[in-house]
Design an enzyme around this catalytic site. Sequence first.
Site, PDB file in Angstrom:
ATOM      1  N   ASP A 142      -0.190 -15.807   3.761  1.00 50.38           N
ATOM      2  CA  ASP A 142      -0.985 -16.201   2.604  1.00 50.38           C
ATOM      3  C   ASP A 142      -1.672 -17.537   2.878  1.00 50.38           C
ATOM      4  O   ASP A 142      -1.707 -18.429   2.033  1.00 50.38           O
ATOM      5  CB  ASP A 142      -0.100 -16.304   1.360  1.00 50.38           C
ATOM      6  CG  ASP A 142      -0.909 -16.441   0.078  1.00 50.38           C
ATOM      7  OD1 ASP A 142      -2.088 -16.050   0.082  1.00 50.38           O
ATOM      8  OD2 ASP A 142      -0.357 -16.938  -0.922  1.00 50.38           O
ATOM      9  N   CYS A 196      -2.123   6.792  -5.563  1.00 46.41           N
ATOM     10  CA  CYS A 196      -2.201   6.390  -6.967  1.00 46.41           C
ATOM     11  C   CYS A 196      -2.641   7.559  -7.854  1.00 46.41           C
ATOM     12  O   CYS A 196      -2.311   7.605  -9.039  1.00 46.41           O
ATOM     13  CB  CYS A 196      -3.180   5.224  -7.136  1.00 46.41           C
ATOM     14  SG  CYS A 196      -2.556   3.645  -6.530  1.00 46.41           S
ATOM     15  N   CYS A 199      -3.286   7.955 -11.946  1.00 43.87           N
ATOM     16  CA  CYS A 199      -2.526   6.941 -12.692  1.00 43.87           C
ATOM     17  C   CYS A 199      -3.377   5.700 -12.949  1.00 43.87           C
ATOM     18  O   CYS A 199      -4.060   5.203 -12.058  1.00 43.87           O
ATOM     19  CB  CYS A 199      -1.268   6.559 -11.913  1.00 43.87           C
ATOM     20  SG  CYS A 199      -0.246   5.307 -12.735  1.00 43.87           S
ATOM     21  N   CYS A 202      -1.361   0.426 -14.385  1.00 44.60           N
ATOM     22  CA  CYS A 202      -1.563  -1.008 -14.143  1.00 44.60           C
ATOM     23  C   CYS A 202      -2.788  -1.526 -14.878  1.00 44.60           C
ATOM     24  O   CYS A 202      -2.783  -2.633 -15.430  1.00 44.60           O
ATOM     25  CB  CYS A 202      -1.674  -1.290 -12.643  1.00 44.60           C
ATOM     26  SG  CYS A 202      -3.046  -0.467 -11.797  1.00 44.60           S
ATOM     27  N   CYS A 206      -2.543  -4.401 -18.271  1.00 39.36           N
ATOM     28  CA  CYS A 206      -2.977  -5.766 -18.005  1.00 39.36           C
ATOM     29  C   CYS A 206      -3.338  -6.477 -19.313  1.00 39.36           C
ATOM     30  O   CYS A 206      -4.229  -6.029 -20.047  1.00 39.36           O
ATOM     31  CB  CYS A 206      -4.182  -5.776 -17.057  1.00 39.36           C
ATOM     32  SG  CYS A 206      -4.801  -7.429 -16.688  1.00 39.36           S
ATOM     33  N   CYS A 222      -7.363 -12.943 -14.809  1.00 40.62           N
ATOM     34  CA  CYS A 222      -5.990 -12.636 -14.426  1.00 40.62           C
ATOM     35  C   CYS A 222      -5.042 -13.772 -14.824  1.00 40.62           C
ATOM     36  O   CYS A 222      -5.314 -14.948 -14.578  1.00 40.62           O
ATOM     37  CB  CYS A 222      -5.925 -12.408 -12.916  1.00 40.62           C
ATOM     38  SG  CYS A 222      -4.264 -12.084 -12.285  1.00 40.62           S
ATOM     39  N   CYS A 252       1.510  -5.578 -14.190  1.00 35.42           N
ATOM     40  CA  CYS A 252       0.968  -4.412 -13.485  1.00 35.42           C
ATOM     41  C   CYS A 252       1.976  -3.805 -12.523  1.00 35.42           C
ATOM     42  O   CYS A 252       1.928  -2.608 -12.222  1.00 35.42           O
ATOM     43  CB  CYS A 252      -0.329  -4.769 -12.761  1.00 35.42           C
ATOM     44  SG  CYS A 252      -0.169  -6.035 -11.485  1.00 35.42           S
ATOM     45  N   CYS A 256       4.227   0.089 -12.709  1.00 32.69           N
ATOM     46  CA  CYS A 256       3.827   0.961 -11.607  1.00 32.69           C
ATOM     47  C   CYS A 256       4.950   1.944 -11.261  1.00 32.69           C
ATOM     48  O   CYS A 256       6.075   1.518 -10.946  1.00 32.69           O
ATOM     49  CB  CYS A 256       3.473   0.141 -10.368  1.00 32.69           C
ATOM     50  SG  CYS A 256       3.038   1.150  -8.928  1.00 32.69           S
TER      51      CYS A 256
END
Length: 364
Positions: A142, A196, A199, A202, A206, A222, A252, A256
């Site tokens: 990251d 996914c 679906c 998520c 939110c 966000c 989210c 899931c």
Amino acid sequence: MSISQQALADLAGQIRLWGRELGFSELRIGDVDLSHIEDSFQAWLDAGYHGEMTYMASHGSKRTRPAELVPGTVRVISARMNYLPQNENWRTAELAQGPDMAVISLYARGRDYHKVLRNRLQQLAERIEQAIGPYGFRVFTDSAPVMEVALAAKAGLGWRGKHSLLLSREAGSMFFLGEILVDLPLPVDEPVGAHCGQCSACMDVCPTRAIVAPYTVDARLCVSYLTIELHGSIPVELRPLIGNRVYGCDDCQLVCPWNKFAQVAAVDDFAVRNGLDNARMVHLFAWNEEQFLRIMEGSPIRRIGHERWLRNIAVGLGNAASAMHGDAEIVAVLQSRLDHPSEMVREHVVWALGQHGIQVLSIT
């Protein structure tokens, strides 16, 4: 350096074993061709969805071209490390948080993952060097302009979900990613297909509708961006939607379906510290800066600083009014910060008090 194909294949197998020994849940190897995402990434930037994260737009093409970032790179060793705490009912526990409790993203309750992953990836890279001699490599977690999810998907660690996070059929999404860029032509793993389907859980859950389209997040909306990356005031119209989420947001991921397969952490670094899984906002808000810095030593939360910490909690305390309007303890702790030296903190405190029906005409 010249290494036979068989030796490279054997080395790839050894890398996976060494990675497991270091606490990584899975390692896979991919090439560095991300040309398929360059247009969509540029469109995301052009839309301004990165907000104040100007680093996302810097470095030119290096973000989607790892070989320009680290010359000589031909492969990426992508690794995932699970961070889920030892709690079989973690999803139920998260959803049951009361209005006066501080909701802190699961990944941030333990030790700073940057340090944990970087250290272990460095050990892995050096283990490879011990086996084959000097080679070119660079470790990332990251950090720097690296498209971690895209590289991990290319290597077959999973697929990008509609919330933009990496998803694995075996482990859901509750894991960290890290990578080693290398100049070794290791055999590559095959990507996996997306699962996914239709679906949209998520997107539907939110709180700020930040997932503006499948696979596209407007960071400016966000909650994770608002409570971690944003340096200034949180937009007034978004504050009520944040609820009591004071650092990050897992909504989210909580809904899931693939996270029923989420795996617990193999290392103890991510175990909850300082009771951050069951902390009342009034207690966290009462910390002075020295306490904040001392208690959050080694935590990823420390990097936002005490000012933004108070900003976030003030919003949470204001939103607690929906269930605890005018609560004496909340009002008192908010009033104690009316003379805080930060104008931003004072402004959020005044807003929070207003939610409890307490009007402040002036700020000293």
